[in-house]
Design an enzyme around this catalytic site. Structure first.
Site, mmCIF file in Angstrom:
data_model
loop_
_atom_site.group_PDB
_atom_site.id
_atom_site.type_symbol
_atom_site.label_atom_id
_atom_site.label_comp_id
_atom_site.label_asym_id
_atom_site.label_seq_id
_atom_site.Cartn_x
_atom_site.Cartn_y
_atom_site.Cartn_z
ATOM 1 C CE1 TYR A 1 -3.349 -2.892 0.848
ATOM 2 C CE2 TYR A 1 -1.956 -3.316 2.742
ATOM 3 C CZ TYR A 1 -2.969 -3.696 1.901
ATOM 4 O OH TYR A 1 -3.602 -4.888 2.112
ATOM 5 C CE1 TYR B 1 -7.673 -6.123 3.338
ATOM 6 C CE2 TYR B 1 -6.983 -8.113 4.490
ATOM 7 C CZ TYR B 1 -6.804 -7.195 3.476
ATOM 8 O OH TYR B 1 -5.774 -7.349 2.591
ATOM 9 C CG ASP C 1 -11.027 -14.443 6.580
ATOM 10 O OD1 ASP C 1 -10.060 -15.003 7.130
ATOM 11 O OD2 ASP C 1 -10.902 -13.494 5.786
ATOM 12 C CE LYS D 1 -3.455 -11.883 8.550
ATOM 13 N NZ LYS D 1 -2.481 -10.949 8.027
HETATM 14 N N1 PMP Z 1 -8.508 -12.426 5.716
HETATM 15 C C1 PMP Z 1 -8.181 -11.808 6.861
HETATM 16 C C2 PMP Z 1 -9.153 -11.824 8.020
HETATM 17 C C3 PMP Z 1 -6.960 -11.148 6.975
HETATM 18 O O1 PMP Z 1 -6.668 -10.508 8.117
HETATM 19 C C4 PMP Z 1 -6.078 -11.170 5.877
HETATM 20 C C5 PMP Z 1 -4.721 -10.477 5.943
HETATM 21 N N2 PMP Z 1 -4.595 -9.420 6.783
HETATM 22 C C6 PMP Z 1 -6.446 -11.842 4.716
HETATM 23 C C7 PMP Z 1 -7.663 -12.452 4.669
HETATM 24 C C8 PMP Z 1 -5.542 -11.892 3.510
HETATM 25 O O2 PMP Z 1 -4.466 -12.728 3.744
HETATM 26 P P1 PMP Z 1 -3.124 -12.555 2.861
HETATM 27 O O3 PMP Z 1 -2.574 -11.220 3.220
HETATM 28 O O4 PMP Z 1 -2.275 -13.705 3.315
HETATM 29 O O5 PMP Z 1 -3.517 -12.667 1.435
#
Ligand code: PMP
Length: 664
Positions: free
Chosen positions: A254, A382, A483, A512
């Site tokens: 970003y 997100y 998620d 993660k």
């Molecule tokens: N979903 C959530 C809840 C996240 O916090 C993130 C990353 N911050 C993602 C998806 C995307 O994961 P990545 O950055 O490994 O593509």
């Protein structure tokens, strides 16, 4: 700290004389150098205490330079001549790499170059499963390997070189010694040993010390070490060119390509500490965007990577399979809530979200409900930066306006008003229910982050709301995608955040922390119902990235999950939560602070207005911590192994930054 670490292939290789002779050459060359011996076992007992013979040798070789006596150069002295771990144990104490590293740094103060002489070789144990190699890594000095030229030296030298390189250490070169007199045949063999080590180890020979009779011992040593100086470049590299290239040519997350926020160069990271190129050590409050839960360079994760690297770093997953993937998916089926039994391995969180959305759509198509193509979600979420994932991110603080022509239009309910830890008001689900029922005929799935909305605002909502979503999905034959990429693997105090609500999704995304922050890996785990429906009548799930099931990432992830399965995370996260409450509490009274909230190992200070990231980042580094605020949020999500004291230091850094820097 600038200098070299001196280690040997063995004990009794003449390391001390090499160190002392090198010290003398460096002093002669104008350096304000010092040789140090962090641990000396086998000390002589005298009425004045334990005497470290090695330090006496440094003093003897460099007498003219220290007219008032050699400075303090030893951190720990022990009488028994044995391995440091045993010597310490017999003395009723223990050695700790962090403390040793700090003690060495203290002794080095005021010297432009230090020679740190280890005890024995790199694998010598210090206790607590730490070895000399760990100390070498912590000090991060280039290494000089002293190898005694005799039968077996090739093997010992090449093994040590491999071990040091595997641990990320630079090796300046090898000094060959001859502590025994060679016979005529031996001379040939020894010459060949040196050449073979240089050739097979791809390493310079800094100096060769012949067998030296006692006559004029010191002068001989000093003379034979002189050539080493030419190979050594003891001044720290100037990295300003690198940072200019970085700023001009590399996109960071970003950022503007022409006017980016400054980036700080990292050299190493161990445990809960990040070390910058200039040696500054920072307490890590971010776990590298929440993934490095066991801390950096965890030995079990590194071992898993090294072993797998030697076996099979990668192979295509189409038509082929392997143990690392099988083992990982078995663990995932075991650890995720009951019923989630089909694992799709993805290479990032965003891709696992794409896979989840595609699964939901293929499920509905296979079920003959082709009109169900929309995803229902809540504002403030997100889910990633790829197009499908972006389409379900918050439409205001997400990126919808930038990609409005491209992104599919999804259905958004308001952000839940019911907060975690407060009494639940069923009315908070009313508008969501209305919107959902109005559109249910076209909805394939609901996607939400359970309990904690992360990058969309670090907002914690009530478990009953999540239960309500599960009920709505069930009542209307819609799938529930959770998620858990940010929340999974213990972050909120439960292994998965959905456990707060006793809710089991149809599809779960994890990422993660899955690989303990070492490799890029994520997974989408689905129920048998989802998998079987997609696959009925010969259907196949249409996704298959090149690096799918990467064996290296899978092996590391399995090691990470094994650590989690030992269960210490529960007490660690609970302890962090309690300390965060105390550490962040005082921020509540500061002007400009809107809210302070803590859940599990997540601590958040929400400000009234967006913060100046550049200014705060500099203030945090000044304070010795690494935090990266965004928008109005200053938050911490540290590695689980962080100490109570370090959490307090994160808290005081945040307090100080808000009190002094936010309004500058
Ligand atoms: N979903 C959530 C809840 C996240 O916090 C993130 C990353 N911050 C993602 C998806 C995307 O994961 P990545 O950055 O490994 O593509």
């Amino acid at each position: 700290m600038n200098g070299y670490f001196i280690t040997g292939t063995d004990t009794d290789v003449g390391k001390t004389c090499v160190t002392a002779a090198l010290l003398r050459n460096l002093l002669d060359a104008g350096h304000h150098a010092l040789a140090l011996k962090p641990i000396q076992s086998g000390c002589r007992e005298t009425p004045d205490g334990l005497v470290a013979d090695d330090v006496e040798i440094y003093a003897r070789f460099s007498t003219p330079y220290f007219p008032n006596g050699y400075p303090e150069a030893c951190c720990h002295r022990f009488a028994p001549a044995c391995s440091p771990h045993l010597a310490a144990e017999l003395a009723g104490t223990s050695l700790n790499v962090n403390e040793l590293a700090h003690a060495v740094t203290e002794l080095a103060t005021g010297h432009d170059l230090v020679l740190v002489e280890g005890a024995g070789g790199a694998a010598v144990p210090l206790g607590n499963k730490q070895t000399m190699q760990d100390l070498m890594q912590r000090l991060d000095l280039p290494v000089i390997l002293v190898a005694d030229n005799k039968l077996g030296v090739i093997n010992h030298a090449l093994m040590t070189i491999r071990m040091l390189r595997d641990s990320g250490l630079d090796i300046a070169g090898v000094v060959m010694t001859n502590t025994t007199r060679p016979d005529t045949q031996g001379i040939l063999m020894r010459r060949n040993n040196t050449e073979t080590i240089a050739h097979y180890g791809n390493i310079p020979i800094l100096a060769e010390i012949p067998f030296i009779e006692q006559i004029d011992f010191d002068a001989e040593y000093i003379r034979h070490m002189a050539p080493a100086i030419r190979h050594l470049t003891p001044s720290p590299a100037d990295d300003s060119d690198d940072l200019t290239f970085d700023r001009d040519h590399i996109w960071h997350p970003y950022t503007s390509a022409v006017n980016p926020l400054p980036s700080v160069k990292v050299r190493t990271a161990h445990g809960s500490r990040i070390t910058l190129e200039d040696g500054t050590e920072l307490i890590d409050g971010m776990a590298s965007w929440w993934c490095a839960i066991h801390g950096y360079a965890h030995p079990a994760l590194l071992d898993a990577a090294r072993t797998q690297l030697g076996r099979l770093p990668h192979v295509m997953f189409g038509g082929l399979t392997h143990d690392p993937a099988i083992e990982l998916c078995r663990s995932l089926c075991d650890m995720t809530p009951n019923g989630l039994e089909h694992v799709f391995l993805a290479d990032s969180g965003s891709v696992s979200v794409e896979a989840a959305i595609k699964m939901a759509l293929q499920y509905m198509q296979a079920d003959g409900q082709t009109q169900r193509t929309k995803i229902f979600t809540i504002r403030g979420g997100y889910h990633g930066d790829t197009c499908g994932a972006m389409s379900v991110c918050d439409p205001n603080n997400g990126m919808h306006h930038l990609f409005s022509g491209l992104l599919p239009h999804q259905i958004f309910a308001p952000r839940p008003t019911c907060r975690f830890g407060e009494p639940y008001d069923p009315a908070s689900l009313a508008e969501t229910t209305r919107l959902f029922e109005e559109n249910s005929h076209r909805i394939a799935a609901i996607i939400v982050e359970p309990i904690v909305q992360g990058a969309g605002g670090m907002y914690f909502y009530h478990p009953d709301y999540l239960r309500g979503l599960r009920e709505l999905a069930d009542a209307h034959g819609v799938l529930l995608i959770l998620d858990e990429i940010a929340t999974g693997f213990g972050r909120t105090g439960k292994l998965f955040a959905c456990e707060w609500a006793d809710v089991i999704p149809d599809i779960m995304c994890v990422g993660k922390a899955l690989s303990g922050g070492t490799m890029t890996l994520a997974a989408t785990v689905a129920t048998s119902n989802v998998a079987q429906t997609i696959s009925k009548d010969g259907g196949v799930f249409m996704h298959g990235p090149t690096f799918m099931g990467n064996p290296l990432a899978c092996a590391v992830a399995t090691a990470s999950l094994e650590i989690l399965q030992q269960g210490h995370w529960k007490t660690q996260v609970h302890a962090i939560e309690q300390r965060l409450e105390t550490a962040f509490g005082p921020c509540r009274d500061l002007p400009g602070v809107k809210d302070v909230r803590v859940l599990g190992s997540i601590g958040v200070v929400e400000m009234d207005t967006p913060v100046n990231v550049q200014r705060l980042q500099a203030a945090f580094i000044e304070h010795g911590v690494w935090l990266r605020p965004f928008g109005k949020l200053i938050y911490v999500m540290p590695p689980y192994i962080i100490t109570q004291d370090e959490v307090s230091r994160l808290g005081s850094a945040v307090f100080d930054a808000i009190a002094h820097h936010i309004h500058e």
